[in-house]
Design an enzyme around this catalytic site. Structure first.
Site, PDB file in Angstrom:
ATOM      1  N   TYR A 134       0.857  -1.186   0.000  1.00 23.74           N
ATOM      2  CA  TYR A 134       0.000   0.000   0.000  1.00 23.74           C
ATOM      3  C   TYR A 134       0.890   1.232   0.000  1.00 23.74           C
ATOM      4  CZ  TYR A 134      -3.575   3.355   1.550  1.00 23.74           C
ATOM      5  OH  TYR A 134      -4.442   4.428   1.658  1.00 23.74           O
ATOM      6  N   ASP A 146       9.208   3.032   0.163  1.00 21.50           N
ATOM      7  CA  ASP A 146       8.096   3.599   0.918  1.00 21.50           C
ATOM      8  C   ASP A 146       8.306   3.221   2.379  1.00 21.50           C
ATOM      9  OD1 ASP A 146       5.798   4.231   2.240  1.00 21.50           O
ATOM     10  OD2 ASP A 146       4.434   3.372   0.753  1.00 21.50           O
ATOM     11  N   LYS A 206       3.489   8.609   9.168  1.00 16.69           N
ATOM     12  CA  LYS A 206       3.299   7.948  10.457  1.00 16.69           C
ATOM     13  C   LYS A 206       4.267   8.460  11.551  1.00 16.69           C
ATOM     14  CE  LYS A 206       0.510   4.390   8.497  1.00 16.69           C
ATOM     15  NZ  LYS A 206       0.595   3.838   7.164  1.00 16.69           N
TER      16      LYS A 206
HETATM   17  C1  LIG Z   1      -0.086   4.322   5.793  1.00 15.34           C
HETATM   18  C2  LIG Z   1       0.734   4.129   4.590  1.00 15.34           C
HETATM   19  C3  LIG Z   1       0.710   5.030   3.523  1.00 15.34           C
HETATM   20  C4  LIG Z   1      -0.270   6.159   3.455  1.00 15.34           C
HETATM   21  O1  LIG Z   1      -0.069   7.100   4.442  1.00 15.34           O
HETATM   22  P1  LIG Z   1      -1.301   8.056   4.872  1.00 15.34           P
HETATM   23  O2  LIG Z   1      -0.676   8.990   5.852  1.00 15.34           O
HETATM   24  O3  LIG Z   1      -2.353   7.178   5.438  1.00 15.34           O
HETATM   25  O4  LIG Z   1      -1.746   8.761   3.640  1.00 15.34           O
HETATM   26  C5  LIG Z   1       1.613   4.843   2.501  1.00 15.34           C
HETATM   27  N1  LIG Z   1       2.494   3.823   2.510  1.00 15.34           N
HETATM   28  C6  LIG Z   1       2.543   2.945   3.524  1.00 15.34           C
HETATM   29  C7  LIG Z   1       3.561   1.859   3.492  1.00 15.34           C
HETATM   30  C8  LIG Z   1       1.648   3.044   4.575  1.00 15.34           C
HETATM   31  O5  LIG Z   1       1.676   2.128   5.539  1.00 15.34           O
END
Ligand SMILES: *Cc1c(COP(=O)(O)O)cnc(C)c1O
Length: 428
Positions: A143, A238, A266
């Site tokens: 994601y 990411d 995060k």
């Molecule tokens: C949570 C998440 C996102 C998206 O971040 P948001 O602050 O919810 O937009 C992108 N990449 C990873 C790996 C994530 O866990």
């Protein structure tokens, strides 16, 4: 036990779609009523009915030092009277950028945004602008936020709701998204060969957390690095989950692999809406106003968000033993769960790295999305509710990693282990 939450959920559904502002919160896959949270402190959540829970979500990661962490709360309180936004640069933003650079490898320059979604979306645009190529490779079950190009085989939230294709994402956009199974280097090689000189970027969760916790196989990330070097592809880590969680320098440090661009979210905001993307100067210089790849944000670098993030990252940088403590706590939980699960004779897999861990009720190794999806996720849903009843708040989906926070005590971990023992007796 959940009367107030039930009432609030009824009320919420009248004016908020599904009653929630982010889908996984709705408990739709595990069933039942989502808990409405009134407050949290340290390792504990308190819901609207006054129930107390040991928290293994930590706001999906940011609360790595526990909720309402004193230095962060104090910093926000002290900063707020100076106004909550200016729309003009501040010294604090420089300090934040310098702090990030001092902690994470390969970050020559960094730009702040307000979410992980924005960070990934911007990094991809930048990679395309920099290379002049359109396509990119992502991995099934990873994601990268909810921007259009990433909503193809995109892990947890969508998997939880069994959403395969997303209405509103056009074929034109989806066609430039190429996908491979996680940990399948040969598939990547084939895809790169079939799309010679067309691939701008490979983006990956270097340790995946959106199909449960899944570790990169030996040589996988190294192999991707090699392919990117050979084919002039921008390698994007990411690190929205792993950044500042697996180590001060995130997965780059933990796995000893250099990425070209890195995205954060995060933990970086200490619980405020913050994201960032950064990397090599040569690439980052293509962003406006230096270059012509446009990217902007009215609240980017917001002073309250920055002071929260800055304080959080400073704590992590100045107390590196936190990472060892977190790792030891997670290993302790792992061992305790192993013992209980082995005794129950239920097939299971626990994947763990640092303070990320998850259980799949599976009789085969869980190494990618397909193997995660073919676990007994109905059993996980029962386990979730049995644990909740016993005061342990796990992610409400088997497709999510658990995140430990350092406010958790060994007593909390013991309670979690014995709650698992009782829960398995109830559900098996
Ligand atoms: C949570 C998440 C996102 C998206 O971040 P948001 O602050 O919810 O937009 C992108 N990449 C990873 C790996 C994530 O866990």
């Amino acid at each position: 036990m959940y009367e107030k939450s039930k009432q609030l959920f009824q009320r919420a559904q009248q004016s908020i779609p599904g009653g929630v502002n982010s889908p996984v919160r709705a408990f739709k896959s595990v069933g039942g009523t989502p808990l409405f949270i009134r407050k949290a402190k340290g390792a504990y959540l308190f819901d609207a009915d006054g129930n107390k829970y040991i928290d293994y979500i930590a706001s999906w990661g940011p609360m790595i030092l526990g909720h309402a962490y004193e230095p962060v709360v104090k910093a926000i309180q002290e900063k707020a009277p100076d106004s909550t936004s200016y729309g003009a640069p501040t010294e604090l933003e420089i300090e934040m950028a310098e702090l990030i650079r001092s902690m994470a490898p390969n970050i020559d320059m960094v730009r702040m945004v307000s979410s992980g979604t924005e960070a990934c979306m911007s990094a991809l645009r930048l990679a395309r602008g920099y290379t002049g190529k359109n396509k990119f490779i992502k991995f099934e079950g990873c994601y990268h936020g909810h921007a259009d190009p990433f909503l193809v085989k995109a892990g947890s939230g969508l998997a939880t709701f069994d959403i395969q294709t997303v209405p509103g994402v056009t074929g034109g956009v989806a066609n430039d998204t190429l996908t491979c199974a996680y940990n399948d280097l040969d598939a990547v090689k084939k895809l790169v060969a079939a799309n010679k000189n067309e691939i701008a970027a490979i983006i990956i969760e270097p340790v995946a957390g959106n199909m449960g916790c899944i570790l990169p196989a030996e040589g996988f990330v190294e192999g991707l690095r090699r392919i990117c070097d050979e084919e002039s592809i921008v390698f994007i880590f990411d690190e929205v989950m792993t950044g500042f969680r697996l180590a001060p320098g995130g997965a780059q440090e933990q796995l000893k692999i250099n990425a070209d661009l890195v995205t954060y979210g995060k933990v970086i905001g200490g619980g405020m809406p913050v994201g960032a993307f950064g990397g090599k100067k040569e690439i980052m210089e293509k962003i406006a106003p230096l270059g012509n790849v446009y990217q902007a944000g009215t609240l980017s670098g917001n002073p309250i968000a920055m002071i929260a993030g800055y304080t959080m990252l400073s704590e992590l940088k100045n107390n590196p033993s936190i990472y060892k403590e977190l790792e030891e706590k997670t290993a302790y939980l792992h061992q305790g769960l192993d013992k209980i699960l082995q005794a129950s004779a239920t097939p299971y897999v626990i994947n763990r790295l640092g303070s990320m861990i998850s259980i799949h009720f599976s009789d085969h190794p869980v190494v990618d999305f397909a193997t995660a999806a073919s676990a007994d996720n109905q059993l996980f849903n029962k386990y979730f509710h049995a644990m909740l009843k016993r005061g342990v708040y796990l992610p409400p989906s088997a497709f999510e990693s658990w995140f430990l926070n350092n406010a958790l005590s060994y007593d909390d971990l013991d309670k979690t282990i014995s709650a698992t023992e009782e829960s398995l007796k109830e559900i098996l």
